[in-house]
Write a protein that holds these residues in place. Structure first.
Motif, mmCIF file in Angstrom:
data_model
loop_
_atom_site.group_PDB
_atom_site.id
_atom_site.type_symbol
_atom_site.label_atom_id
_atom_site.label_comp_id
_atom_site.label_asym_id
_atom_site.label_seq_id
_atom_site.Cartn_x
_atom_site.Cartn_y
_atom_site.Cartn_z
ATOM 1 N N LEU A 1 0.823 -1.206 0.000
ATOM 2 C CA LEU A 1 0.000 0.000 0.000
ATOM 3 C C LEU A 1 0.855 1.252 0.000
ATOM 4 C CD1 LEU A 1 -2.897 -1.089 2.386
ATOM 5 C CD2 LEU A 1 -2.853 -1.028 -0.097
ATOM 6 N N GLY A 2 1.619 1.453 1.046
ATOM 7 C CA GLY A 2 2.493 2.618 1.069
ATOM 8 C C GLY A 2 1.720 3.912 0.969
ATOM 9 N N SER A 3 1.810 4.576 -0.194
ATOM 10 C CA SER A 3 1.277 5.926 -0.355
ATOM 11 C C SER A 3 -0.114 5.969 -0.978
ATOM 12 C CB SER A 3 2.240 6.748 -1.231
ATOM 13 O OG SER A 3 3.521 6.783 -0.652
ATOM 14 N N SER A 4 -0.852 4.873 -0.969
ATOM 15 C CA SER A 4 -2.177 4.842 -1.590
ATOM 16 C C SER A 4 -3.278 4.940 -0.532
ATOM 17 C CB SER A 4 -2.351 3.576 -2.432
ATOM 18 O OG SER A 4 -2.037 2.434 -1.684
ATOM 19 N N TYR A 5 -4.480 5.316 -1.011
ATOM 20 C CA TYR A 5 -5.594 5.607 -0.104
ATOM 21 C C TYR A 5 -6.349 4.353 0.325
ATOM 22 C CZ TYR A 5 -5.128 10.370 -2.125
ATOM 23 O OH TYR A 5 -4.686 11.587 -2.556
#
Length: 596
Positions: free
Chosen positions: A319-323
């Motif tokens: 995921l990291g930087s995703s909503y």
């Protein structure tokens, strides 16, 4: 963890200029590119790729009849919907334990080959080609156009254009003769697809167990007449593009750096051989290697694997930087694959899609696109498809497993393509050789060569299909039963690259379903380890060769880098408004500042 950025960049922050392109034009308009440019050094030093809409196919597929999966998932995209339908059918064939008749598979191969020819042609000539046309080069690099007008085209006898400038003029939108000719070719290739699968872009005759197409000699003859015209077209198109792309290397020293990133390529294979493919998970490794486009992963120029089993088990969704909210605490749908191998929590079979919208923040969350990675046992690799063709040709070339009826052959270091005699041109042999770089120019060049590859392969598929019909083997569908429980996957290549569908059936209904097309692989964002996605990595550190000053800057080198991937965003983000909920907009602070 290994970073995919090809080199570090140090710049004085006071010299940085923020520039953004949102939406990116000539594609579906939900892709944004946000950059910081060191104007003094003429180099991009930072890039973020954003996707601004959310859909939820993985959410509303739950509880559906598995037999509807291909009809539903083809609507993920209005461009490559047939690729999704095909992959879903492959997925269902595995779940139901059904093996279609050989003729059905030859028909599907002919449909998919036509789709590759259609889509690559229209993108190459009518969309990305505009980046290299006379009008664009005149606006961004007038010195290069002047040189192009004075440079003789090495293959003028093959394509008919005396200078490189003439080639550029032929690509001018709506006016250039090659631009207009390509539109006609696109019409013909779409007709080829419809002959095989009924309707474009959502097939009407494609089912698990086979196809509903009525196979006749006339059907394949109609396809073949169009195919031979396409082969004639490719004998002009391929040498023309070689001349154009080679010129850019010569005209602008250092242009190989535009869009270049570390060689991290993935291909899931395409165009099954029905004589070997039984769609079983147990035999997936062996029949996968018999595909007419070889699956594989290339890391730093080396072929790491050609096993669909290894490829499947190595997929991780970060995921990291995703909503989205993480699903680490959610129960697994699948603990072990059908062969008893453990399945990771972050594998698509175990994914839970939990949207969590937030204000865009490049230090936190900034996109709806997740970050698929491939775990090699040590690193989570940010693989890219290079727009599809460069990865397909690279893996196929290195593997050396393909020999398609004398039309296409992989050598271990190249791919040899033979096009037979056509109406006005003799037989021609072309060879795609593994390039020095994975960059914008080579991604675009590979797209042309793969069109010729598909045309040559389709000639073999027609031969095989006609042989079946003449032998009286006209059956195109095999019956099946939907099991109460199953775990399955389908692998193919969408036009832009890797495509996999992963399904879990419980109680005869879909319990979990996740399609992973090329868009999230190419357009992913910084993951949990901070590794940028391929768009971001390819634009970051790209040098700026545009001659315009800052106030008139168009960003053509950045656009060439991004569009070389054949970017398409519908497949990366999927929207669902559950239960008819009404959304009320209270205010709009900025054109691109609000997410929902």
């Amino acid at each position: 963890m290994t970073s995919t950025a090809r080199r570090s960049t140090k710049s004085d922050s006071s010299n940085l200029v923020e520039m953004s392109w949102d939406p990116i034009t000539r594609i579906v308009g939900s892709l944004g590119i946000y950059t910081k440019i060191d104007w003094a050094r003429k180099q991009v030093v930072e890039c973020h790729s954003t996707s601004s809409v959310f859909r939820g196919y993985s959410i509303f597929m739950k509880g559906k009849d598995p037999r509807d999966a291909h009809f539903i998932t083809s609507r993920i995209c209005g461009i490559c919907g047939d690729n999704h339908a095909t992959c879903s059918v492959y997925n269902q064939n595995m779940a139901y334990g059904v093996r279609p008749p050989h003729l059905a598979e030859w028909i599907i191969n002919l449909g998919e080959a036509a789709e590759y020819m259609f889509d690559h042609n229209i993108f190459q000539e009518n969309l990305v080609g505009v980046d290299y046309c006379e009008k664009m080069v005149a606006e961004t690099n007038p010195g290069v156009l002047d040189l192009a007008n004075r440079t003789e085209a090495p293959h003028a006898e093959d394509h008919g254009y005396r200078t490189i400038g003439d080639i550029m003029r032929s690509l001018n939108p709506l006016e250039g003769d090659f631009y207009r000719e390509a539109l006609q070719v696109s019409r013909s290739t779409r007709e080829m697809f419809c002959l095989m699968e009924g309707r474009h872009v959502h097939p009407s005759t494609l089912y698990p167990g086979g196809v509903g197409t009525v196979a006749t000699i006339q059907l394949f003859t109609d396809y073949l007449t169009r195919l031979m015209r396409y082969c004639e077209f490719m004998k002009r198109c391929l040498p023309m593009h070689d001349d154009l792309f080679d010129f850019f290397y010569e005209a602008i020293p250092g242009y190989e750096e535009v869009g270049r990133r570390r060689v991290l390529l993935n291909c899931w294979g395409s165009l099954n051989d029905p004589e070997h493919c039984d769609f079983s998970y147990q035999n997936m490794e062996s029949w996968g290697r018999k595909m007419f486009v070889t699956p594989g992963i290339v890391v730093d120029g080396k072929l790491v694997t050609t096993s669909l089993l290894d490829i499947n088990l190595g997929i991780r969704i970060l995921l990291g930087s995703s909503y989205y909210e993480d699903w680490e605490d959610q129960p697994k749908f699948v603990t072990h694959d059908p062969l008893g191998n453990p399945v990771d929590q972050r594998h698509p079979w175990n994914q839970h899609t939990i949207p969590r919208p937030a204000k865009r923040d490049f230090d936190k969350q900034y996109s709806w696109t997740m970050s698929p990675r491939w775990f090699d046992g040590t690193d989570h690799l940010a693989l890219d498809t290079g727009g599809g063709p460069i990865a397909r040709l690279w893996t196929t070339a290195l593997a050396g497993l393909v020999d398609i009826g004398g039309y296409v052959r992989s050598t271990g270091h190249s791919v040899v393509i033979n096009l037979p005699r056509t109406a006005t041109k003799p037989e021609k042999t072309y060879e795609w050789k593994i390039p020095q770089w994975s960059n914008a120019i080579e991604r675009n060049r590979a797209r042309t060569y793969f069109q010729a590859y598909c045309a040559a392969a389709a000639l073999h598929f027609v031969d095989k299909a006609l042989a079946e019909v003449r032998s009286g083997n006209t059956k195109t569908w095999e019956s099946f039963k939907v099991p109460d429980e199953a775990v399955s996957c389908g692998f193919t290549e969408a036009v832009r690259g890797v495509l996999s569908h992963h399904m879990v059936i419980k109680g005869g209904k879909i319990a979990n379903y996740h399609p992973y097309p090329p868009t999230p692989w190419n357009g992913s964002v910084r993951d949990s380890f901070g590794t940028p996605g391929p768009y971001e990595d390819a634009v970051q550190n790209t040098p700026i060769f545009e001659e315009n000053k800052q106030e008139n800057f168009k960003g053509i080198d950045i656009m060439r880098a991004v569009r070389s991937f054949d970017p398409c965003l519908p497949c990366g983000v999927h929207m669902n408004i559950a239960g008819g909920k009404v959304l009320e907009r209270l205010h709009t602070p900025h054109a691109f500042g609000s997410n929902l």
